[in-house]
Design a protein around this motif. Structure first.
Motif, PDB file in Angstrom:
ATOM      1  N   ARG A   1       0.935  -1.697  -0.380  1.00 54.76           N
ATOM      2  CA  ARG A   1      -0.230  -0.174   0.315  1.00 54.76           C
ATOM      3  C   ARG A   1       0.883   1.447   0.295  1.00 54.76           C
ATOM      4  N   SER A   2       1.989   0.969  -0.015  1.00 53.16           N
ATOM      5  CA  SER A   2       3.148   2.580   0.884  1.00 53.16           C
ATOM      6  C   SER A   2       3.887   2.291   0.647  1.00 53.16           C
TER       7      SER A   2
ATOM      8  N   ASN B   1      -3.649   6.870  -3.342  1.00 56.36           N
ATOM      9  CA  ASN B   1      -3.387   5.436  -2.415  1.00 56.36           C
ATOM     10  C   ASN B   1      -4.099   4.380  -2.895  1.00 56.36           C
ATOM     11  N   TYR B   2      -6.029   4.882  -2.790  1.00 57.41           N
ATOM     12  CA  TYR B   2      -6.508   3.686  -2.966  1.00 57.41           C
ATOM     13  C   TYR B   2      -7.002   2.510  -4.147  1.00 57.41           C
TER      14      TYR B   2
ATOM     15  N   GLN C   1     -10.418  -7.891   4.712  1.00 54.55           N
ATOM     16  CA  GLN C   1      -9.159  -7.045   4.033  1.00 54.55           C
ATOM     17  C   GLN C   1      -7.963  -6.805   3.685  1.00 54.55           C
TER      18      GLN C   1
ATOM     19  N   GLN D   1      -7.241  -6.625  -3.192  1.00 52.08           N
ATOM     20  CA  GLN D   1      -8.484  -6.367  -1.947  1.00 52.08           C
ATOM     21  C   GLN D   1      -9.286  -7.755  -2.564  1.00 52.08           C
TER      22      GLN D   1
ATOM     23  N   LEU E   1      -0.917   6.335   7.892  1.00 49.10           N
ATOM     24  CA  LEU E   1      -1.448   7.171   7.359  1.00 49.10           C
ATOM     25  C   LEU E   1      -2.336   8.025   8.996  1.00 49.10           C
TER      26      LEU E   1
ATOM     27  N   LYS F   1      -3.594  11.570   2.871  1.00 50.17           N
ATOM     28  CA  LYS F   1      -5.011  10.781   2.520  1.00 50.17           C
ATOM     29  C   LYS F   1      -5.085  11.477   0.939  1.00 50.17           C
TER      30      LYS F   1
ATOM     31  N   ALA G   1      -7.730   0.497   5.258  1.00 45.98           N
ATOM     32  CA  ALA G   1      -7.669   1.730   5.384  1.00 45.98           C
ATOM     33  C   ALA G   1      -7.636   2.206   6.623  1.00 45.98           C
TER      34      ALA G   1
ATOM     35  N   GLU H   1      -0.868  -1.373   7.429  1.00 46.36           N
ATOM     36  CA  GLU H   1      -2.177  -0.612   8.317  1.00 46.36           C
ATOM     37  C   GLU H   1      -3.149  -2.223   7.987  1.00 46.36           C
TER      38      GLU H   1
ATOM     39  N   GLY I   1     -10.706   3.892  13.057  1.00 46.53           N
ATOM     40  CA  GLY I   1     -10.348   4.409  11.691  1.00 46.53           C
ATOM     41  C   GLY I   1     -12.109   5.664  11.804  1.00 46.53           C
TER      42      GLY I   1
END
Ligand SMILES: *Cc1c(COP(=O)(O)O)cnc(C)c1O
Length: 394
Positions: free
Chosen positions: A204-205, A218-219, A236, A226, A278, A214, A252, A249, A337
């Motif tokens: 993801r990162s 990134n998504y 998830q 997913q 994040l 944000k 999200a 993470e 979150g």
């Protein structure tokens, strides 16, 4: 602030373009209000109104407009469709004890939005002014804040680059808008705990990347992994990074584990903000509440006042988790979150096996439950804590 000033001068040179100005707000109310409905799927139902503000390099921020919710019209060459200078926030309005609308630490959302915008060279804005405008919007659509426990009005501030030319360059024009949607519990499997598939082959990162902001970009890269995880029966992805399978993470959400210590205390561990994580507001709030409990500044619901909760922001790996699990020391894992608040993790698929947590049978553990209950109480104004909850009076 120093950085913001820099960006401002980058954008505006010596000219003085208009700042976001709440006194110029134009309100056009919808002629026909929609019947208030519950949200069937997260984010599908929208309220009656939205806030829209445009930025042009010559003139700056336009007069803010609150108007009926509806489509926006953009040039097909707009930067946001091509190079994705798109940033957003996720925050919620809650109904307080006297029926008033309340926001949870909204200044933090505004600061993060400004940081996100800066990262993709979108124009800076007055964060205090935007918060005032959001409060006006929430007040106008307040009848959409659900009264049912665990339900709230999700608010999605967004900024997109609207420069209508295909050259690969920063977008010097932008549109800021805020839309809202009533929400209930995010996951249907809430009570029992979500299942995670630990994935390290796609990430993801990464160090030096944008995972700590944000940004819309990134998504989308997470959607295919997913979908593959969902086909394998996991709700998830648990995003890993590096050869040592560092946990970053969960979907999200920021990720926490609770580990039993030999001295009877508990370790509560979450990965550090090294740029790949994040910086969640819920994460920050959980850490602060846990520390407050240990410092005897509060007693978290249903936890022994003497229980010492040692918080650690440090790298956390899957082999560590597996070892604690094998020793029976891994008491809880949860994701946090704004959308979920605190969601229990029931099992984690890793290297062909399932690591099963106690939540698989009983839902949130004691620490996760205490955090969820206290955070909900603060958000809905039942319990006052520092300046975390504010009303929408402006
Ligand atoms: C928004 C978000 C979070 C949670 O942040 P909150 O401020 O607590 O809502 C965590 N991880 C990712 C990737 C996010 O986008």
């Amino acid at each position: 602030m120093a950085i913001e000033k820099n960006v401002l001068s980058l954008f505006n040179g010596d000219s003085h373009v208009a700042e976001l100005d709440t006194s110029k707000l134009i309100i056009t109310l919808a002629k026909n209000l929609k019947p208030v409905t519950e949200d069937v799927q997260f984010g599908e139902t929208k309220t009656d109104h939205m806030l829209v503000i445009n930025y042009e390099p010559e003139t700056g921020w336009s007069a803010p407009e609150i108007k009926p919710y509806g489509p926006i019209s953009l040039d097909p060459a707009s930067s946001c469709f091509q190079y994705c200078p798109n940033v957003f926030e996720g925050m919620k309005a809650y109904l307080g004890p006297n029926g008033e609308a309340r926001l949870f630490r909204p200044k933090k959302n505004m600061e993060r939005l400004a940081r996100s915008a800066e990262r993709v060279a979108l124009p800076p804005f007055d964060t205090e002014a935007l918060l005032i405008l959001i409060k006006r919007l929430v007040t106008i659509d307040a009848r959409w804040i659900p009264a049912r426990p665990g339900h709230s009005l999700y608010i999605r501030p967004t900024i997109i680059g609207t420069r209508s030319a295909l050259g690969v360059a920063a977008s010097d024009s932008a549109m800021m808008y805020v839309i809202m949607t009533p929400t209930g519990p995010y996951f249907k499997t809430d009570a029992k705990g979500i299942s995670l598939l630990a994935v390290g082959s796609t990430v993801r990162s990464w160090p030096g990347g944008t995972g700590g902001h944000k940004l819309g970009l990134n998504y989308a890269p997470g959607f295919l992994p997913q979908r593959i995880a969902a086909k394998q029966g996991y709700s998830q992805i648990l995003w890993l990074l590096g050869d040592d399978h560092k946990i970053t993470e969960a979907g999200a959400m920021n990720f926490f584990v609770v580990v039993q210590r030999d001295d009877g205390d508990l370790d509560i561990i979450t990965p550090p903000l090294d740029g790949t994580i994040l910086p969640g507001l819920t994460r920050l709030s959980c850490l602060a509440l846990l520390d407050a409990h240990t410092a005897h500044r509060t007693v978290l619901p249903n936890l022994p006042p003497t229980l010492r909760l040692h918080t650690h922001e440090r790298p956390l790996t899957m082999p560590e988790l597996a070892a604690w699990s094998a020793e029976g020391k891994l008491l809880e894992a949860f994701g946090v979150g704004t959308a979920v608040a605190v969601a229990p993790v029931g099992r984690i698929g890793w290297e062909g096996k399932d690591l099963v947590l106690p939540s698989e049978n009983r839902g949130l553990g004691d620490v996760g439950r205490a955090l969820l209950d206290r955070i909900l109480d603060i958000q809905t104004g039942k319990v006052a804590w520092e300046d975390w909850s504010e009303t929408c009076d402006v």
